[in-house]
Design a protein around this motif. Sequence first.
Motif, PDB file in Angstrom:
ATOM      1  N   ALA A   1       0.830  -1.211   0.000  1.00 19.46           N
ATOM      2  CA  ALA A   1       0.000   0.000   0.000  1.00 19.46           C
ATOM      3  C   ALA A   1       0.857   1.251   0.000  1.00 19.46           C
ATOM      4  N   ALA A   2       1.973   1.227   0.723  1.00 27.12           N
ATOM      5  CA  ALA A   2       2.869   2.391   0.768  1.00 27.12           C
ATOM      6  C   ALA A   2       3.505   2.641  -0.598  1.00 27.12           C
ATOM      7  N   GLU A   3       3.900   1.580  -1.287  1.00 26.39           N
ATOM      8  CA  GLU A   3       4.489   1.754  -2.620  1.00 26.39           C
ATOM      9  C   GLU A   3       3.456   2.302  -3.598  1.00 26.39           C
ATOM     10  N   ARG A   4       2.232   1.788  -3.517  1.00 28.87           N
ATOM     11  CA  ARG A   4       1.175   2.277  -4.413  1.00 28.87           C
ATOM     12  C   ARG A   4       0.859   3.746  -4.130  1.00 28.87           C
ATOM     13  N   ALA A   5       0.818   4.105  -2.853  1.00 33.05           N
ATOM     14  CA  ALA A   5       0.488   5.481  -2.490  1.00 33.05           C
ATOM     15  C   ALA A   5       1.602   6.445  -2.883  1.00 33.05           C
ATOM     16  N   ASP A   6       2.856   6.029  -2.693  1.00 30.35           N
ATOM     17  CA  ASP A   6       3.989   6.892  -3.046  1.00 30.35           C
ATOM     18  C   ASP A   6       4.088   7.047  -4.560  1.00 30.35           C
ATOM     19  N   GLY A   7       4.065   5.932  -5.271  1.00 31.89           N
ATOM     20  CA  GLY A   7       4.024   5.964  -6.731  1.00 31.89           C
ATOM     21  C   GLY A   7       5.343   6.168  -7.431  1.00 31.89           C
TER      22      GLY A   7
ATOM     23  N   GLU B   1       1.106  -0.932 -13.172  1.00 28.04           N
ATOM     24  CA  GLU B   1      -0.015  -1.388 -12.366  1.00 28.04           C
ATOM     25  C   GLU B   1      -1.176  -1.723 -13.279  1.00 28.04           C
ATOM     26  N   THR B   2      -1.787  -2.884 -13.045  1.00 35.33           N
ATOM     27  CA  THR B   2      -2.963  -3.306 -13.787  1.00 35.33           C
ATOM     28  C   THR B   2      -4.078  -3.590 -12.782  1.00 35.33           C
TER      29      THR B   2
ATOM     30  N   ALA C   1       3.640  -3.881  -9.933  1.00 39.46           N
ATOM     31  CA  ALA C   1       5.091  -4.078 -10.012  1.00 39.46           C
ATOM     32  C   ALA C   1       5.793  -2.792  -9.589  1.00 39.46           C
ATOM     33  N   PHE C   2       6.767  -2.925  -8.692  1.00 44.85           N
ATOM     34  CA  PHE C   2       7.479  -1.746  -8.208  1.00 44.85           C
ATOM     35  C   PHE C   2       8.915  -2.110  -7.843  1.00 44.85           C
ATOM     36  N   VAL C   3       9.762  -1.095  -7.834  1.00 44.94           N
ATOM     37  CA  VAL C   3      11.108  -1.234  -7.285  1.00 44.94           C
ATOM     38  C   VAL C   3      10.997  -0.962  -5.790  1.00 44.94           C
ATOM     39  N   PRO C   4      11.356  -1.898  -4.933  1.00 49.33           N
ATOM     40  CA  PRO C   4      11.184  -1.664  -3.491  1.00 49.33           C
ATOM     41  C   PRO C   4      12.067  -0.519  -2.995  1.00 49.33           C
ATOM     42  N   ARG C   5      11.598   0.169  -1.988  1.00 51.78           N
ATOM     43  CA  ARG C   5      12.293   1.346  -1.455  1.00 51.78           C
ATOM     44  C   ARG C   5      13.709   1.011  -1.003  1.00 51.78           C
ATOM     45  N   ALA C   6      13.928  -0.207  -0.512  1.00 51.46           N
ATOM     46  CA  ALA C   6      15.257  -0.623  -0.053  1.00 51.46           C
ATOM     47  C   ALA C   6      15.769  -1.768  -0.923  1.00 51.46           C
ATOM     48  N   ALA C   7      15.701  -1.602  -2.243  1.00 48.91           N
ATOM     49  CA  ALA C   7      16.168  -2.631  -3.171  1.00 48.91           C
ATOM     50  C   ALA C   7      17.654  -2.908  -2.960  1.00 48.91           C
TER      51      ALA C   7
END
Length: 357
Positions: A216-222, A228-229, A234-240
């Motif tokens: 939810a945090a990744e979706r909200a930050d964007g 996104e479908t 699909a996202f790059v994690p904040r602490a990749a």
Amino acid sequence: MLRWTGANSGAKKTPTLLADGRELIYYDATGDTDRSAADRRPLPETTSRSEVRYNALLGEHVGYAAHRQSRTYHPPADQCPLCPTTGDRLSEIPADSYQVAVFENRFPSFGGDQGRCEVVCFTSDHGASFADLSEEQAGLVLSAWTDRTDELSRHPGVRQVYVFENRGAEIGVTLAHPHGQIYGYPYVTPFTERMLTAVADHRERTGENLFDELVAAERADGSRVVLETEHWLAFVPRAARWPYEVHLYPARRVPDLRSLNEAERAEFPRVYLELLRRFDRLFGPGAGPTPYISGWHQAPFDAADRSEFALHLELFTIRRSADKLKFLAGSESGMGAFVSDVLPEAAADRLREVASE
């Protein structure tokens, strides 16, 4: 001959045995394909010589498989063991063509009552890659992954299943044919143990699910969302950890591949193929195919509360630029303390730039 009646039940499943007693399963999109060809190789019966030991200091298991030293290593294309059998050129696949084939690894890391290792051949086309598959072909692979997860859930020596692909010589791949692997671990892996502990601790502290909150945090930050479908994010994690790393989650939390519904299965091939094709465009046309590791994280079968775990796929490359690789330095290899050369936000920007038109 059996027909699988699970998700994507139109896929035909045909199990058979290789000459040394190992299992081979064909998966076909249609039911009129003859899979009766026998393995004509004079192979001795296989025996597992792997061993698992426990490191009490680190609280983790280590596998030993000395027999893997003699496994096939970079064979020429005309001797590839994953291509179909042609005339007198005999391979691991007795049929003269196939769509998807899964077989027990001849040189397994685990075996017998200590897990199971399988090879998944995505296509009989030696020169292709997963990104070259059609959506129908990718959907058939997903069916095979799901079926193998389901079958291995009943294997007495398997506690967790990891479905993964290593692509590229830089990763250490020794067979160029498009294929992946399935490990049925006889223990819960260190990464999964850490995830389970973090999720349980978070639930105790907050009453919430940690996976749900992170997604939810990744979706909200964007800023790190790659695509996104309706059913996938699909996202790059904040602490990749890796230079280019993407995590792919279904929109609802499910514990494993078996729990995906028909809509999620139907949409997955388009999403996943798009991600792989973007990876191949990351470093420009002169850089060649991008080496990567892609793997499904699924809940262990005996987890205390499997519903707390979130199925997700992690896709990453060790390439950090067109001509540079990310090698693990002393701090990373010796202490597990990662330092990345690419900011996650920059990686996400680049993965959006190379989207298909």
